[in-house]
Design a protein around this motif. Structure first.
Motif, PDB file in Angstrom:
ATOM      1  N   TYR A 154       0.827  -1.204   0.000  1.00 57.56           N
ATOM      2  CA  TYR A 154       0.000   0.000   0.000  1.00 57.56           C
ATOM      3  C   TYR A 154       0.865   1.259   0.000  1.00 57.56           C
ATOM      4  O   TYR A 154       0.513   2.273  -0.614  1.00 57.56           O
ATOM      5  N   GLY A 155       2.000   1.196   0.693  1.00 61.30           N
ATOM      6  CA  GLY A 155       2.906   2.336   0.698  1.00 61.30           C
ATOM      7  C   GLY A 155       3.407   2.674  -0.695  1.00 61.30           C
ATOM      8  O   GLY A 155       3.559   3.854  -1.045  1.00 61.30           O
ATOM      9  N   ARG A 156       3.664   1.652  -1.496  1.00 64.84           N
ATOM     10  CA  ARG A 156       4.119   1.894  -2.872  1.00 64.84           C
ATOM     11  C   ARG A 156       3.038   2.558  -3.715  1.00 64.84           C
ATOM     12  O   ARG A 156       3.332   3.135  -4.773  1.00 64.84           O
ATOM     13  N   HIS A 157       1.800   2.472  -3.254  1.00 60.36           N
ATOM     14  CA  HIS A 157       0.689   3.066  -3.994  1.00 60.36           C
ATOM     15  C   HIS A 157       0.149   4.309  -3.299  1.00 60.36           C
ATOM     16  O   HIS A 157      -1.011   4.683  -3.503  1.00 60.36           O
ATOM     17  N   GLY A 158       1.002   4.940  -2.489  1.00 57.42           N
ATOM     18  CA  GLY A 158       0.675   6.254  -1.959  1.00 57.42           C
ATOM     19  C   GLY A 158      -0.050   6.285  -0.633  1.00 57.42           C
ATOM     20  O   GLY A 158      -0.430   7.370  -0.167  1.00 57.42           O
ATOM     21  N   PHE A 159      -0.265   5.133   0.013  1.00 58.06           N
ATOM     22  CA  PHE A 159      -0.949   5.119   1.299  1.00 58.06           C
ATOM     23  C   PHE A 159       0.043   5.393   2.428  1.00 58.06           C
ATOM     24  O   PHE A 159       1.192   4.952   2.382  1.00 58.06           O
ATOM     25  N   ARG A 160      -0.432   6.097   3.456  1.00 54.23           N
ATOM     26  CA  ARG A 160       0.396   6.399   4.623  1.00 54.23           C
ATOM     27  C   ARG A 160      -0.450   6.200   5.884  1.00 54.23           C
ATOM     28  O   ARG A 160      -1.679   6.120   5.814  1.00 54.23           O
ATOM     29  N   MET A 161       0.201   6.148   7.024  1.00 60.45           N
ATOM     30  CA  MET A 161      -0.512   6.013   8.287  1.00 60.45           C
ATOM     31  C   MET A 161      -1.357   7.258   8.559  1.00 60.45           C
ATOM     32  O   MET A 161      -0.892   8.392   8.379  1.00 60.45           O
ATOM     33  N   TYR A 162      -2.584   7.037   8.973  1.00 62.06           N
ATOM     34  CA  TYR A 162      -3.470   8.140   9.347  1.00 62.06           C
ATOM     35  C   TYR A 162      -2.878   8.882  10.544  1.00 62.06           C
ATOM     36  O   TYR A 162      -2.418   8.266  11.504  1.00 62.06           O
ATOM     37  N   GLU A 163      -2.868  10.214  10.482  1.00 66.69           N
ATOM     38  CA  GLU A 163      -2.147  11.006  11.475  1.00 66.69           C
ATOM     39  C   GLU A 163      -2.926  11.248  12.759  1.00 66.69           C
ATOM     40  O   GLU A 163      -2.358  11.663  13.772  1.00 66.69           O
ATOM     41  N   LYS A 164      -4.230  10.993  12.766  1.00 67.43           N
ATOM     42  CA  LYS A 164      -5.055  11.335  13.927  1.00 67.43           C
ATOM     43  C   LYS A 164      -5.374  10.098  14.764  1.00 67.43           C
ATOM     44  O   LYS A 164      -5.226   8.969  14.332  1.00 67.43           O
ATOM     45  N   SER A 165      -5.828  10.344  15.996  1.00 71.23           N
ATOM     46  CA  SER A 165      -6.186   9.254  16.896  1.00 71.23           C
ATOM     47  C   SER A 165      -7.438   8.555  16.380  1.00 71.23           C
ATOM     48  O   SER A 165      -8.371   9.193  15.893  1.00 71.23           O
TER      49      SER A 165
END
Length: 228
Positions: A194-205
């Motif tokens: 998923y990271g290779r396709h532009g996904f990142r960890m959501y920044e909020k709680s």
């Protein structure tokens, strides 16, 4: 016997031809922790059947042009990506339409614990069956925007990227401004994909702060997000 060289392509899901095969592929690729009944069957009602029934226009299959030793015949799906452009609309359709089709003998509606009006205390390790029942009866709290599965013979060959590209373009055309995925934190390979396709960890709680950490739900799952 050597496998026959085959070519695969992504095509739209066909409700008249693909439903049973997609469910079968899902069952063959579900995690080992859910490979027992009734969890195996309940999983299909949580992460497969509702997308096929409620949002077929944003479901795509990976189709093989030749037989290659898998359980699928030429032209049948050997993988898929299922999803929806609007979680809220999907959840509303789930409650209005999908729940009416759920066989309560297969998936009885779970009892709601005292003091918890939604009964949403996920506990995969101790109660996977009960947790699946709560996923099925409460989609607004756990509706991954997409779900992707590919038979082992077609993995690590770029097929997942093909599916992802087509799906993200489609939901963007239908008005989605972003996409999210909720997945087990332990699945490192999937997170890299998923990271290779532009996904990142959501920044909020998440989960009303239940986890105490940004992007991590109370049960330890992680939420990945991507703008479109």
């Amino acid at each position: 016997m050597a496998q026959t060289e085959s070519t695969v392509h992504v095509r739209p899901y066909n409700p008249d031809m693909d439903y049973d095969v997609v469910v079968r592929v899902f069952r063959e690729t579900i995690g080992d922790n859910l490979h027992f009944e009734p969890a195996h069957t309940l999983s299909t009602y949580a992460w497969c059947r509702p997308y096929l029934l409620l949002s077929p226009s944003t479901c795509f299959v990976l189709s093989s042009s030749s037989s290659d030793g898998t359980s699928c015949s030429p032209g049948e799906p050997v993988g898929f990506i299922l999803g929806t452009p609007s979680t809220m609309t999907f959840a509303q359709r789930w409650r209005i339409s999908f729940l009416a089709s759920v066989d309560r003998m297969v998936c009885p509606e779970p009892a709601i614990p005292d003091g918890d009006e939604r009964g949403w205390d996920l506990n995969w390790d101790d109660d996977p069956v009960g947790t699946l029942q709560r996923v099925i009866w409460g989609p607004e709290r756990y509706p991954a925007h997409l779900h992707i599965d590919i038979l082992p013979a077609y993995q690590r060959k770029g097929c997942g990227g093909q599916l992802m590209t087509v799906f993200l373009q489609k939901v963007k055309e239908e008005g989605a401004s972003g996409c999210h995925i909720i997945m087990p934190a332990s699945n490192i390979d999937a997170r890299r994909f998923y990271g290779r396709h532009g996904f990142r960890m959501y920044e909020k709680s998440m989960n009303d702060g239940g986890s105490g950490e940004p992007g991590i739900l109370k049960d330890g799952s992680v939420c990945l997000v991507r703008e479109l």
